[in-house]
Design a protein around this motif. Structure first.
Motif, PDB file in Angstrom:
ATOM      1  N   TYR A  61       0.940  -1.224   0.392  1.00 56.35           N
ATOM      2  CA  TYR A  61      -0.195   0.285  -0.063  1.00 56.35           C
ATOM      3  C   TYR A  61       0.863   1.540  -0.048  1.00 56.35           C
ATOM      4  O   TYR A  61       1.945   1.633   0.226  1.00 56.35           O
ATOM      5  CB  TYR A  61      -0.560   0.020   1.419  1.00 56.35           C
ATOM      6  N   VAL A  62       0.237   2.938  -0.680  1.00 59.46           N
ATOM      7  CA  VAL A  62       1.256   3.741  -0.679  1.00 59.46           C
ATOM      8  C   VAL A  62       1.384   3.561   0.969  1.00 59.46           C
ATOM      9  O   VAL A  62       0.877   3.699   1.640  1.00 59.46           O
ATOM     10  CB  VAL A  62       0.044   4.895  -1.556  1.00 59.46           C
ATOM     11  N   LEU A  63       2.448   4.410   1.164  1.00 63.46           N
ATOM     12  CA  LEU A  63       3.802   4.326   2.125  1.00 63.46           C
ATOM     13  C   LEU A  63       2.342   6.018   2.732  1.00 63.46           C
ATOM     14  O   LEU A  63       1.643   6.775   2.156  1.00 63.46           O
ATOM     15  CB  LEU A  63       4.374   5.423   2.120  1.00 63.46           C
ATOM     16  N   GLY A  64       1.291   5.454   4.433  1.00 63.36           N
ATOM     17  CA  GLY A  64       0.346   6.607   5.093  1.00 63.36           C
ATOM     18  C   GLY A  64      -1.005   6.473   4.763  1.00 63.36           C
ATOM     19  O   GLY A  64      -1.658   7.521   5.102  1.00 63.36           O
ATOM     20  N   HIS A  65      -0.785   5.146   3.166  1.00 63.85           N
ATOM     21  CA  HIS A  65      -1.786   5.162   3.407  1.00 63.85           C
ATOM     22  C   HIS A  65      -2.465   3.070   3.769  1.00 63.85           C
ATOM     23  O   HIS A  65      -3.969   3.296   2.769  1.00 63.85           O
ATOM     24  CB  HIS A  65      -3.076   5.358   1.851  1.00 63.85           C
ATOM     25  N   GLU A  66      -2.224   2.903   4.796  1.00 63.70           N
ATOM     26  CA  GLU A  66      -2.573   1.510   4.706  1.00 63.70           C
ATOM     27  C   GLU A  66      -3.893   1.333   4.939  1.00 63.70           C
ATOM     28  O   GLU A  66      -4.321   0.623   5.285  1.00 63.70           O
ATOM     29  CB  GLU A  66      -1.513   1.445   5.716  1.00 63.70           C
ATOM     30  N   ALA A  67      -4.385   2.612   5.491  1.00 64.51           N
ATOM     31  CA  ALA A  67      -5.506   3.019   6.711  1.00 64.51           C
ATOM     32  C   ALA A  67      -6.979   2.220   5.745  1.00 64.51           C
ATOM     33  O   ALA A  67      -8.177   1.702   4.948  1.00 64.51           O
ATOM     34  CB  ALA A  67      -6.065   3.281   7.336  1.00 64.51           C
ATOM     35  N   ASP A  68      -6.535   2.989   4.396  1.00 61.11           N
ATOM     36  CA  ASP A  68      -7.414   3.380   3.345  1.00 61.11           C
ATOM     37  C   ASP A  68      -7.362   1.962   2.243  1.00 61.11           C
ATOM     38  O   ASP A  68      -7.918   1.866   1.662  1.00 61.11           O
ATOM     39  CB  ASP A  68      -7.714   4.435   2.604  1.00 61.11           C
ATOM     40  N   GLN A  69      -6.246   1.812   2.108  1.00 56.04           N
ATOM     41  CA  GLN A  69      -5.693   0.393   1.344  1.00 56.04           C
ATOM     42  C   GLN A  69      -5.586   1.518   0.283  1.00 56.04           C
ATOM     43  O   GLN A  69      -6.222   0.052  -1.027  1.00 56.04           O
ATOM     44  CB  GLN A  69      -6.748  -0.455   1.665  1.00 56.04           C
ATOM     45  N   ARG A  70      -4.943   1.418   0.058  1.00 54.05           N
ATOM     46  CA  ARG A  70      -4.737   2.591  -1.336  1.00 54.05           C
ATOM     47  C   ARG A  70      -3.733   1.704  -1.816  1.00 54.05           C
ATOM     48  O   ARG A  70      -2.128   1.319  -1.531  1.00 54.05           O
ATOM     49  CB  ARG A  70      -3.906   4.089  -1.543  1.00 54.05           C
ATOM     50  N   ILE A  71      -3.216   1.008  -3.026  1.00 51.86           N
ATOM     51  CA  ILE A  71      -2.429   0.225  -3.684  1.00 51.86           C
ATOM     52  C   ILE A  71      -1.483   0.954  -4.338  1.00 51.86           C
ATOM     53  O   ILE A  71      -1.364   1.377  -5.085  1.00 51.86           O
ATOM     54  CB  ILE A  71      -3.243  -1.256  -4.775  1.00 51.86           C
ATOM     55  N   GLU A  72       0.055   0.656  -4.495  1.00 52.88           N
ATOM     56  CA  GLU A  72       0.865   0.697  -4.347  1.00 52.88           C
ATOM     57  C   GLU A  72       1.251   0.103  -5.493  1.00 52.88           C
ATOM     58  O   GLU A  72       1.915   0.313  -7.061  1.00 52.88           O
ATOM     59  CB  GLU A  72       2.331   0.687  -3.594  1.00 52.88           C
ATOM     60  N   SER A  73       1.065  -1.552  -4.810  1.00 52.00           N
ATOM     61  CA  SER A  73       1.483  -2.596  -5.831  1.00 52.00           C
ATOM     62  C   SER A  73       1.140  -3.804  -5.943  1.00 52.00           C
ATOM     63  O   SER A  73       0.354  -4.456  -4.935  1.00 52.00           O
ATOM     64  CB  SER A  73       3.273  -2.332  -6.410  1.00 52.00           C
ATOM     65  N   GLU A  74       0.816  -4.551  -6.158  1.00 54.02           N
ATOM     66  CA  GLU A  74       0.473  -6.348  -6.688  1.00 54.02           C
ATOM     67  C   GLU A  74       1.270  -6.349  -6.804  1.00 54.02           C
ATOM     68  O   GLU A  74       0.857  -6.691  -8.479  1.00 54.02           O
ATOM     69  CB  GLU A  74      -1.225  -6.095  -6.658  1.00 54.02           C
ATOM     70  N   ASN A  75       1.707  -7.993  -6.381  1.00 57.97           N
ATOM     71  CA  ASN A  75       2.570  -9.094  -6.848  1.00 57.97           C
ATOM     72  C   ASN A  75       2.229 -10.505  -7.577  1.00 57.97           C
ATOM     73  O   ASN A  75       1.720 -10.327  -6.060  1.00 57.97           O
ATOM     74  CB  ASN A  75       4.218  -8.616  -6.833  1.00 57.97           C
ATOM     75  N   HIS A  76       2.170 -11.038  -8.378  1.00 57.12           N
ATOM     76  CA  HIS A  76       2.379 -13.030  -8.118  1.00 57.12           C
ATOM     77  C   HIS A  76       2.797 -12.978  -8.287  1.00 57.12           C
ATOM     78  O   HIS A  76       4.015 -13.313  -9.280  1.00 57.12           O
ATOM     79  CB  HIS A  76       0.408 -13.263  -8.824  1.00 57.12           C
ATOM     80  N   ARG A  77       3.478 -14.575  -7.301  1.00 57.33           N
ATOM     81  CA  ARG A  77       4.264 -15.680  -7.559  1.00 57.33           C
ATOM     82  C   ARG A  77       3.577 -17.173  -7.383  1.00 57.33           C
ATOM     83  O   ARG A  77       2.921 -17.257  -7.227  1.00 57.33           O
ATOM     84  CB  ARG A  77       5.301 -15.401  -6.516  1.00 57.33           C
ATOM     85  N   LEU A  78       3.996 -18.217  -8.785  1.00 58.59           N
ATOM     86  CA  LEU A  78       3.808 -19.417  -9.461  1.00 58.59           C
ATOM     87  C   LEU A  78       3.754 -19.698  -7.720  1.00 58.59           C
ATOM     88  O   LEU A  78       5.566 -20.344  -7.270  1.00 58.59           O
ATOM     89  CB  LEU A  78       4.026 -19.844 -10.291  1.00 58.59           C
ATOM     90  N   SER A  79       2.689 -20.379  -7.361  1.00 58.11           N
ATOM     91  CA  SER A  79       3.333 -21.254  -6.190  1.00 58.11           C
ATOM     92  C   SER A  79       2.824 -23.393  -6.530  1.00 58.11           C
ATOM     93  O   SER A  79       3.685 -23.652  -5.209  1.00 58.11           O
ATOM     94  CB  SER A  79       2.021 -20.907  -4.947  1.00 58.11           C
ATOM     95  N   SER A  80       2.131 -23.123  -7.125  1.00 60.25           N
ATOM     96  CA  SER A  80       1.674 -24.049  -7.286  1.00 60.25           C
ATOM     97  C   SER A  80       1.325 -24.915  -8.980  1.00 60.25           C
ATOM     98  O   SER A  80       0.485 -23.632  -9.580  1.00 60.25           O
ATOM     99  CB  SER A  80       0.879 -25.405  -6.859  1.00 60.25           C
ATOM    100  N   ILE A  81       1.863 -25.701  -9.642  1.00 58.30           N
ATOM    101  CA  ILE A  81       1.339 -25.933 -10.832  1.00 58.30           C
ATOM    102  C   ILE A  81       0.088 -27.615 -10.633  1.00 58.30           C
ATOM    103  O   ILE A  81       1.219 -28.345 -10.143  1.00 58.30           O
ATOM    104  CB  ILE A  81       2.377 -25.821 -12.170  1.00 58.30           C
ATOM    105  N   GLU A  82      -0.331 -27.756 -10.968  1.00 56.13           N
ATOM    106  CA  GLU A  82      -1.509 -28.737 -11.105  1.00 56.13           C
ATOM    107  C   GLU A  82      -1.169 -29.367 -12.588  1.00 56.13           C
ATOM    108  O   GLU A  82      -2.432 -29.067 -12.775  1.00 56.13           O
ATOM    109  CB  GLU A  82      -3.230 -28.618  -9.995  1.00 56.13           C
ATOM    110  N   ILE A  83      -1.048 -30.678 -12.593  1.00 59.14           N
ATOM    111  CA  ILE A  83      -1.722 -30.767 -13.639  1.00 59.14           C
ATOM    112  C   ILE A  83      -2.586 -32.525 -13.445  1.00 59.14           C
ATOM    113  O   ILE A  83      -2.335 -33.301 -13.130  1.00 59.14           O
ATOM    114  CB  ILE A  83      -0.018 -31.310 -15.075  1.00 59.14           C
TER     115      ILE A  83
END
Length: 932
Positions: free
Chosen positions: A249-271
């Motif tokens: 969250y943007v620094l100082g905007h954690e309470a209103d959850q103003r997003i600075e970035s969202e990043n995904h990382r692969l945790s599993s692959i179900e074949i």
């Protein structure tokens, strides 16, 4: 190379104001470190002509319920990902985990969709410039989204030669294009869905307000899209990708959850039905900000029942706060090391020039192999380009006169110099700096007879009583006519001088000259110089050690050996007019040898410079740009150790436009259109003592699916073999066309001709039909003999729900049934002579026991059940073969109709070690050598 650089310079004059006024983002923004590494593989492909060697280590390869798709993971090293401005991903600097599908984005200064509110002040329908790189298990490529600003429509345009169809799915915003997801459909009908995306925040301009200037704001945009699922041609899910999301969250905007970035990382692959790959990370926020904060610790392969199959562990260090991969190891379920690869690195510097320009990067140096041997990589660091900086050297100055003043006032007029012909004189009054803080002046006089004529326009300092300019230059130029001249110094105060003030006069001798200083770009890319393979550990190698094998690479012009054949490709320029959008270096000539004076091969490549820009409707158009920017092979020559040519191959291409619009590269200085090689001709010559043997091979591709339509081989004796291919589009098979299954040949025909005028004789013809309206699987396969009569025909009678063939019938009418077990992933029984309906009542026990096969006990229970099945008297008239597997490893046993069973043994790395009979007698032994 020079043409490219001049083009960049031209861009600067147009864009420099725009960049200073509008953009706070200089350069190509790749906000997702791990995903960004994909761009290097498109901008600078792993190839001889780029000097980027293939350094790859396969880790896992898991089949799916569709034979066309496997899920593979591997570690790959790309030297182009090591420069100082490159992001460091989750497996270390220069390394990438290739296999997980991703669409990464290269933002050209500011992201395309920044004007997202049609009612906002300064809104406009801007031109889209960003580049996208996609990767699936079948294919990778590069594309752009082109915007028609008049009609506000958008189109995906290919930048590289790929056959898949790329589609975007947008949200409801009509002011611009905001993509929610992508789908890539291969030409085999497999669908790859990218439905997860990262978000990042960027400071961008939102328009111009005359009262307030450029409007700036920090906006969120979607920076990378991740593969979430793979579907087969019948829309059955084959693979599911799961991700963990990290939100900041943007620094100082954690309470209103103003997003600075969202990043995904692969945790599993179900074949589905085949296995699960788990990827585990550790978090490190103390590293340099260009690092992915998550590093992969280990990768685990498990069965669908969650049983251990394989595991790899990765270890890192962090010199200079950058993640570096030290090693990766395969371990067993008890964490015992099975095999280990270790890596070391070293700094490589570009050549330093007289002006001090140059730079350093850290690249792979040595690999210690599990066998104890090692590989040594030696890279050169090469600037992308060189250019001349022109330094102007003033004309030499000769003294022409001088006068001095012992006091600053009332010193009177003093002789200065005499001019015989009109001359430009340089007056040097730097000594008057001693009068700093006082009002002073120098007046010049021309002696006319016995009088002195004041020259007010020539004065310095106080001019005719006017207060002097405090920034007045103490060295000035005047043009004096013929005559005798005097100077007078005055000051408003009687200033005591520590030393006389000397006024000097000079005149120029000759003209100014120019000095050209060779200057290197501040960025570049490593290129491989040589690769040495040793049977010794790296710690035992010294300068006298002899490698068991060596590969050496040279990149200078063959006809100008002292000059590099490098050709710089910038890929366009950003808003600053100078920063390259997608830089790479292509070498027109590359010489590859194996050392020990065993001969060498010369490679010749075409670059964009071979097809220079032309003027079309008052705009520069660069033909064949995309196909040559990676280097297009033109010729190869093979020589022996005596420099005698042994063979050569000459390549010729028929280049055709893709069906798409022209577009401008970033920077807008020229336009291009994506092209592809419709036809490729290779003329090969072997130089023999008896003469030259020449053969030709031609490959002609279809314009509708880019698949091969014709292969023609002309032998040295003039005989010709032609093979033609027909696809769904050629046969108007609407069912397959609708599913985009347009890349699988449906009919193949081969003929032989005595010469070019001969009609030819049929050699073979094969046809696959898809006539079952209930599915998209083959219904029959037919082969024809030389008389074009049916020689073989197989009818595919029955498939299960996953597309596994359960029954087929030969031309002779003999049915063959196949029973699938292990959750319908492996054939466990083949029965010749029986239909599936005839045996179906006997299958439940063996199928259920195969599904339950998880250990030695359950495996033996399955083997016993298969033996009972084979010996069932009701099935005595049929030929039965049975199979037992260790899922994700391989076949464990095969029992043919004769009953003589073969057993398959594996080593601790799960590689096939030997095949033995039931008595333990070795029938075949396998040996593995690590790749050199």
């Amino acid at each position: 190379m020079k043409k490219i650089f001049l083009l960049v310079i031209c861009m600067l004059s147009y864009h420099v104001y725009y960049s200073q006024a509008q953009s706070q983002n200089a350069g190509v923004t790749q906000p997702v470190p791990t995903a960004s590494s994909l761009a290097a593989y498109n901008n600078s492909p792993v190839s001889i002509q780029t000097g980027i060697p293939n350094i790859s280590y396969p880790l896992m390869n898991v089949p799916t319920n569709n034979k066309l798709v496997n899920v593979s993971l591997g570690l790959n090293y790309h030297a182009g990902n090591t420069s100082g401005d490159q992001w460091v991903g989750n497996v270390g600097k220069g390394w990438s985990l290739l296999g997980p599908g991703v669409i990464s984005r290269e933002v050209m200064a500011e992201f395309d969709e920044k004007y997202d509110d049609a009612s906002a002040f300064g809104y406009k329908k801007n031109v889209f410039k960003d580049l996208y790189n996609f990767s699936t298990p079948e294919e990778s490529g590069k594309f752009r989204i082109i915007r028609d600003t008049l009609n506000n429509t958008f189109q995906v345009v290919k930048l590289t030669n790929y056959s898949s169809k790329v589609e975007y799915f947008r949200n409801s915003n009509t002011a611009t294009l905001i993509t929610d997801s992508f789908m890539v459909t291969s030409n085999t009908g497999i669908k790859y869905k990218f439905q997860k995306y990262d978000t990042s925040r960027m400071l961008v301009t939102g328009g111009f307000n005359p009262a307030h200037g450029y409007l700036m704001g920090r906006k969120l945009y979607r920076s990378a899209f991740y593969l979430t699922s793979i579907l087969d041609e019948n829309d059955q899910e084959l693979v599911k990708y799961n991700y963990l999301k990290e939100t900041k969250y943007v620094l100082g905007h954690e309470a209103d959850q103003r997003i600075e970035s969202e990043n995904h990382r692969l945790s599993s692959i179900e074949i589905k039905d085949h296995g699960i790959i788990e990827i585990n990370y550790s978090k490190n926020e103390t590293l340099d900000k260009k690092n992915d904060i998550f590093g992969i610790d280990n990768i685990i392969l498990k069965t669908p029942n969650n049983l251990f199959v394989k595991k790899y562990k990765l270890e890192y260090s962090a010199p200079l706060m950058l993640r570096m991969l030290n090693s990766f190891s395969q371990v067993d379920a008890n964490e015992n090391t099975i095999e280990k690869y270790q890596f070391s690195y070293k700094d490589v510097a570009s050549p330093y020039l007289e002006n001090g320009s140059g730079f350093v990067t850290n690249v792979l140096d040595k690999v210690l192999l599990p066998s104890g041997g090692s590989i040594e990589y030696n890279f050169d660091m090469v600037p992308y380009y060189y250019y001349d900086v022109i330094k102007t050297i003033p004309a030499p100055l000769m003294p022409y006169g001088a006068t001095s003043f012992e006091k600053a006032n009332n010193a009177g007029k003093k002789y200065f110099f005499t001019i015989t012909t009109e001359k430009e004189i340089i007056i040097d009054a730097t000594d008057t700096a001693a009068l700093s803080g006082y009002t002073w002046g120098i007046n010049f006089y021309k002696k006319v007879g016995t009088t002195f004529q004041l020259l007010p326009a020539f004065s310095m300092g106080v001019v005719a009583g006017i207060t002097p300019n405090p920034d007045d230059n103490l060295v000035q130029t005047r043009i004096f006519s013929t005559g005798e001249y005097y100077a007078e110094l005055s000051c408003e105060w009687n200033v005591s001088l520590m030393a006389p003030i000397v006024i000097n006069a000079y005149h120029k001798v000759g003209e100014p000259t120019e000095e050209h200083i060779k200057t290197a770009s501040t960025t570049g890319v490593p290129r491989i110089k040589n690769i040495k393979y040793f049977d010794l550990p790296a710690s035992n190698i010294n300068s006298s050690s002899t490698p068991s094998k060596i590969e050496e690479y040279e990149y200078n012009f063959f006809d100008i050996p002292i000059e590099s054949s490098g050709y710089y490709v910038d890929g366009g320029a950003l808003n600053d007019g100078m920063t390259a959008a997608a830089p790479s270096m292509i070498y027109k000539n590359v010489r590859v040898s194996q050392g020990n004076n065993t001969g060498y091969t010369k490679y010749y490549f075409k670059t964009p410079g071979d097809y220079p820009p032309i003027i079309v409707q008052n705009e520069q158009f660069w033909p064949n740009y995309n196909i040559t920017r990676g280097g297009l092979l033109e010729k190869t020559e093979v020589y022996n150790a005596l420099n005698q040519k042994q063979s050569e191959s000459v390549f010729d291409y028929t280049i055709q436009d893709f069906d798409g619009p022209e577009y401008s590269l970033p920077g807008g200085s020229f336009r291009v259109k994506t092209v592809w090689a419709k036809e490729e001709k290779v003329t090969s010559r072997n130089y023999l003592d008896s003469g030259v043997a020449e053969t030709k091979k031609e490959v002609v591709k279809n314009s509708n699916n880019y698949g091969t339509h014709l292969e023609r081989i002309t032998s040295f004796d003039g005989t010709i073999q032609e093979t033609t291919y027909q696809y769904a589009l050629d046969k108007n098979n609407q069912k397959l066309i609708t599913a985009n299954i347009i890349g699988i040949p449906l009919e193949t025909t081969s003929i032989v001709k005595k010469n070019i005028s001969d009609a030819g004789k049929l050699v073979s013809r094969a046809e696959t039909k898809y006539e079952n309206t209930a599915n998209k699987f083959p219904s029959s396969a037919i082969s024809y003999d030389t008389q074009n009569t049916i020689s073989e025909e197989v009818t595919f009678n029955r498939y299960d729900s996953k597309g596994n063939l359960e029954q087929y019938t030969t031309k002779e009418g003999i049915p063959v049934s196949v029973v699938w077990g292990y959750n319908k992933t492996q054939p466990i029984v083949k029965i010749e002579g029986a239909t599936y309906d005839q045996i179906s009542s006997y299958l439940s026990d063996i199928v259920s026991k195969s599904d339950a096969d998880v250990d030695a006990g359950s495996e033996q229970a399955l083997q016993n059940a298969l033996d009972l099945f084979r010996n069932n008297t009701n099935l005595g008239n049929y030929q039965i073969t049975t199979y037992v597997y260790d899922p994700l490893i391989g076949m464990k046993s095969m029992t043919p109709p004769s009953g003589i069973r073969e057993l398959y043994k594996y080593d601790n790395a799960n590689r096939l070690d030997q095949i033995v009979d039931e008595n333990g007698k070795v029938l075949k032994k396998y040996k593995y050598n690590y790749k050199h």
